[in-house]
Structures are given as C-alpha cells and as structure tokens.
Design a protein around this motif. Sequence first.
Motif, PDB file in Angstrom:
ATOM      1  N   ASN A   1     -89.058 -31.041  38.320  1.00 28.75           N
ATOM      2  CA  ASN A   1     -89.885 -30.267  37.396  1.00 28.75           C
ATOM      3  C   ASN A   1     -91.287 -30.032  37.956  1.00 28.75           C
ATOM      4  OD1 ASN A   1     -87.955 -29.907  35.369  1.00 28.75           O
ATOM      5  ND2 ASN A   1     -88.329 -31.955  34.546  1.00 28.75           N
ATOM      6  N   LYS A   2     -91.826 -31.000  38.691  1.00 26.90           N
ATOM      7  CA  LYS A   2     -93.117 -30.793  39.350  1.00 26.90           C
ATOM      8  C   LYS A   2     -93.014 -29.667  40.378  1.00 26.90           C
ATOM      9  CE  LYS A   2     -95.409 -35.291  39.066  1.00 26.90           C
ATOM     10  NZ  LYS A   2     -96.022 -36.391  39.850  1.00 26.90           N
ATOM     11  N   THR A   3     -91.910 -29.636  41.090  1.00 26.53           N
ATOM     12  CA  THR A   3     -91.703 -28.597  42.093  1.00 26.53           C
ATOM     13  C   THR A   3     -91.674 -27.215  41.446  1.00 26.53           C
ATOM     14  OG1 THR A   3     -90.442 -30.139  43.475  1.00 26.53           O
ATOM     15  CG2 THR A   3     -90.174 -27.792  43.938  1.00 26.53           C
ATOM     16  N   ARG A   4     -90.995 -27.098  40.314  1.00 26.13           N
ATOM     17  CA  ARG A   4     -90.941 -25.818  39.605  1.00 26.13           C
ATOM     18  C   ARG A   4     -92.336 -25.387  39.145  1.00 26.13           C
ATOM     19  NH1 ARG A   4     -86.097 -28.032  36.830  1.00 26.13           N
ATOM     20  NH2 ARG A   4     -84.239 -27.057  37.754  1.00 26.13           N
ATOM     21  N   LEU A   5     -93.093 -26.341  38.652  1.00 26.37           N
ATOM     22  CA  LEU A   5     -94.451 -26.033  38.211  1.00 26.37           C
ATOM     23  C   LEU A   5     -95.313 -25.563  39.380  1.00 26.37           C
ATOM     24  CD1 LEU A   5     -96.722 -26.081  36.073  1.00 26.37           C
ATOM     25  CD2 LEU A   5     -97.086 -28.490  36.660  1.00 26.37           C
ATOM     26  N   LEU A   6     -95.240 -26.268  40.492  1.00 25.14           N
ATOM     27  CA  LEU A   6     -96.027 -25.903  41.673  1.00 25.14           C
ATOM     28  C   LEU A   6     -95.652 -24.517  42.176  1.00 25.14           C
ATOM     29  CD1 LEU A   6     -96.083 -29.249  43.690  1.00 25.14           C
ATOM     30  CD2 LEU A   6     -98.054 -28.050  42.723  1.00 25.14           C
ATOM     31  N   ASP A   7     -94.407 -24.178  42.085  1.00 32.01           N
ATOM     32  CA  ASP A   7     -93.956 -22.866  42.530  1.00 32.01           C
ATOM     33  C   ASP A   7     -94.605 -21.754  41.713  1.00 32.01           C
ATOM     34  OD1 ASP A   7     -92.188 -21.366  44.328  1.00 32.01           O
ATOM     35  OD2 ASP A   7     -91.160 -20.755  42.472  1.00 32.01           O
ATOM     36  N   GLU A   8     -94.865 -22.024  40.441  1.00 34.94           N
ATOM     37  CA  GLU A   8     -95.469 -21.006  39.571  1.00 34.94           C
ATOM     38  C   GLU A   8     -96.981 -20.877  39.762  1.00 34.94           C
ATOM     39  OE1 GLU A   8     -94.361 -19.709  35.833  1.00 34.94           O
ATOM     40  OE2 GLU A   8     -92.759 -21.177  35.551  1.00 34.94           O
ATOM     41  N   ILE A   9     -97.636 -21.955  40.184  1.00 41.50           N
ATOM     42  CA  ILE A   9     -99.098 -21.902  40.278  1.00 41.50           C
ATOM     43  C   ILE A   9     -99.600 -21.799  41.715  1.00 41.50           C
ATOM     44  CG2 ILE A   9     -99.328 -23.235  38.145  1.00 41.50           C
ATOM     45  CD1 ILE A   9    -100.105 -25.664  39.849  1.00 41.50           C
ATOM     46  N   LYS A  10     -98.708 -21.771  42.703  1.00 42.99           N
ATOM     47  CA  LYS A  10     -99.135 -21.819  44.103  1.00 42.99           C
ATOM     48  C   LYS A  10     -99.980 -20.615  44.515  1.00 42.99           C
ATOM     49  CE  LYS A  10     -94.771 -19.898  45.871  1.00 42.99           C
ATOM     50  NZ  LYS A  10     -93.587 -20.196  46.706  1.00 42.99           N
ATOM     51  N   GLN A  11     -99.846 -19.507  43.810  1.00 41.38           N
ATOM     52  CA  GLN A  11    -100.641 -18.316  44.121  1.00 41.38           C
ATOM     53  C   GLN A  11    -101.860 -18.189  43.215  1.00 41.38           C
ATOM     54  OE1 GLN A  11     -99.945 -16.609  46.778  1.00 41.38           O
ATOM     55  NE2 GLN A  11     -98.027 -17.737  47.158  1.00 41.38           N
ATOM     56  N   ARG A  12    -102.225 -19.274  42.557  1.00 37.42           N
ATOM     57  CA  ARG A  12    -103.361 -19.237  41.631  1.00 37.42           C
ATOM     58  C   ARG A  12    -104.418 -20.254  42.071  1.00 37.42           C
ATOM     59  NH1 ARG A  12    -101.609 -18.938  35.411  1.00 37.42           N
ATOM     60  NH2 ARG A  12    -103.891 -18.925  35.349  1.00 37.42           N
TER      61      ARG A  12
ATOM     62  N   HIS B   1     -92.010 -26.644  31.700  1.00 41.04           N
ATOM     63  CA  HIS B   1     -91.230 -27.348  32.726  1.00 41.04           C
ATOM     64  C   HIS B   1     -91.001 -28.823  32.423  1.00 41.04           C
ATOM     65  CE1 HIS B   1     -91.038 -23.932  35.411  1.00 41.04           C
ATOM     66  NE2 HIS B   1     -92.345 -23.755  35.305  1.00 41.04           N
ATOM     67  N   PHE B   2     -91.810 -29.385  31.537  1.00 37.68           N
ATOM     68  CA  PHE B   2     -91.688 -30.812  31.252  1.00 37.68           C
ATOM     69  C   PHE B   2     -91.239 -31.084  29.814  1.00 37.68           C
ATOM     70  CE2 PHE B   2     -94.337 -30.522  34.938  1.00 37.68           C
ATOM     71  CZ  PHE B   2     -94.088 -31.667  35.683  1.00 37.68           C
ATOM     72  N   LYS B   3     -90.686 -30.077  29.172  1.00 36.59           N
ATOM     73  CA  LYS B   3     -90.305 -30.225  27.765  1.00 36.59           C
ATOM     74  C   LYS B   3     -89.261 -31.317  27.539  1.00 36.59           C
ATOM     75  CE  LYS B   3     -86.799 -26.493  27.692  1.00 36.59           C
ATOM     76  NZ  LYS B   3     -86.789 -26.281  29.162  1.00 36.59           N
ATOM     77  N   ASP B   4     -88.455 -31.606  28.557  1.00 31.59           N
ATOM     78  CA  ASP B   4     -87.417 -32.626  28.412  1.00 31.59           C
ATOM     79  C   ASP B   4     -87.829 -33.990  28.960  1.00 31.59           C
ATOM     80  OD1 ASP B   4     -85.621 -30.827  27.209  1.00 31.59           O
ATOM     81  OD2 ASP B   4     -84.973 -30.076  29.174  1.00 31.59           O
TER      82      ASP B   4
END
Length: 219
Positions: free
Chosen positions: A102-113, A142-145
Amino acid sequence: MKTVSSVVEDYIKSKPFLLTSLAQGIINLTSLARIMMPEIEAQIGKDLKQGAVVMALKRLSEELDFKINHKINKVLRNIGEITVRSSLNDYTFVVSDTILENKTRLLDEIKQRPDVFYTSSRGVNEANLVISDSVANLVEKHFKDEKLSHKLENLSSITVKLPIENITVPGVYYFIFQRLAWEGIVLNEVISTTNEFTIIVDDEYVDKAFKVIKDLKSV
C-alpha cells in the motif's frame, strides 16, 4: 573496587541536565558535592571528605568541557540548511502483510508531486507515515484496510542539514534534543539519515523549535 572518581562520574552521567550544566561550568561544585555526599558514601562504603568529591567533580567538569563543548560546538556551528514544512499529518499503522504494498501504491501516485512532503518508517510492530495534509485522501484510499492505531494532524517538520563530522562526534543529537526539551518542545517524530534529521512537532511549537535549532549555530 569503586573509586570516588568512578562513583561521581556514574552519578553525574545518570542525570543528563546536570551533566551539561557541569560541563558548562555553571554549577557550584562545593554545593553539589554536599548534596551528593550521602549517596557517594553509601556506594563507597565509608565516610569521605567533601574535598575529595569536589576534586572528582572538578576533574570531570574539565574533561566534559572538552568532550561536550569543544567537539560538539564545532559541529553545531556548521549546521547547514534548515527547512520548515507545515500542514502535515502523522499516521501510525499496525504492521501487516500488505502495508508495504500500500505504501508503494501511494508513492506511485505522489512521485510526480514535489510539493508533497513524505517520509515513512517501519518498526517491529508499527509502520509510520508523515505526509502532507493535501493528500490525506490518498492515504485514506490506499490504507483503508489497514489498522490505524494513531493519527495526528496540524503538524510541522523542521529538517536540519548536519556537517559530515556529525557521524564521528558523540553527543550531537543528545545536545540538540536536550535544548529542545529545555524549552518544553514535544517531538512527535524524529527521522534521520546520515547527515540530516527531521523533527515533527505540533504547529504551536514550530517557531520556538526553529529558533532553538537556529541558535545552536552560535553556541
């Protein structure tokens, strides 16, 4: 066999604030020796002359003056850039088999910010995430679960660039955090790399904490 010098040193080292005050030469050694006498005599197992404790304190203070003041001050005078970020949230999750994914998914979304502040760490039982409030919705997504054990809002970070010598001089972090403690500043998180550290504090403390760290350059 215990000596007066070793017992006095152990006594002083067990009291961090007293340790630094002694190194700075702002304590009356005779008065301190008088307070210490009962405990020192109990450990030695015999009556002592107060002068023996005073002499042990004097020798220790001279040694500490070099170890604590001269070496650490050289590092602190060369503190580099100090960066402050605000509007942060601090999340603590229970470690799970899916937390890294889930951390990886989050990083993928913010890497261009580049505007987003992000740092994370993982212990044995907890995983921590400090991130800009502007992407709180992504954390929830991403961390809802995941099991959230703690969340803090309205935080700020202060990142400090240290000179490379910091890794060879003992007591640098102790000295910095002691100054922050003296001012009553509560540290929510401490994150460090080799030559850089970041503290996370409530917004109400950020101005005071920044001043404490900035003033270290002129100690």
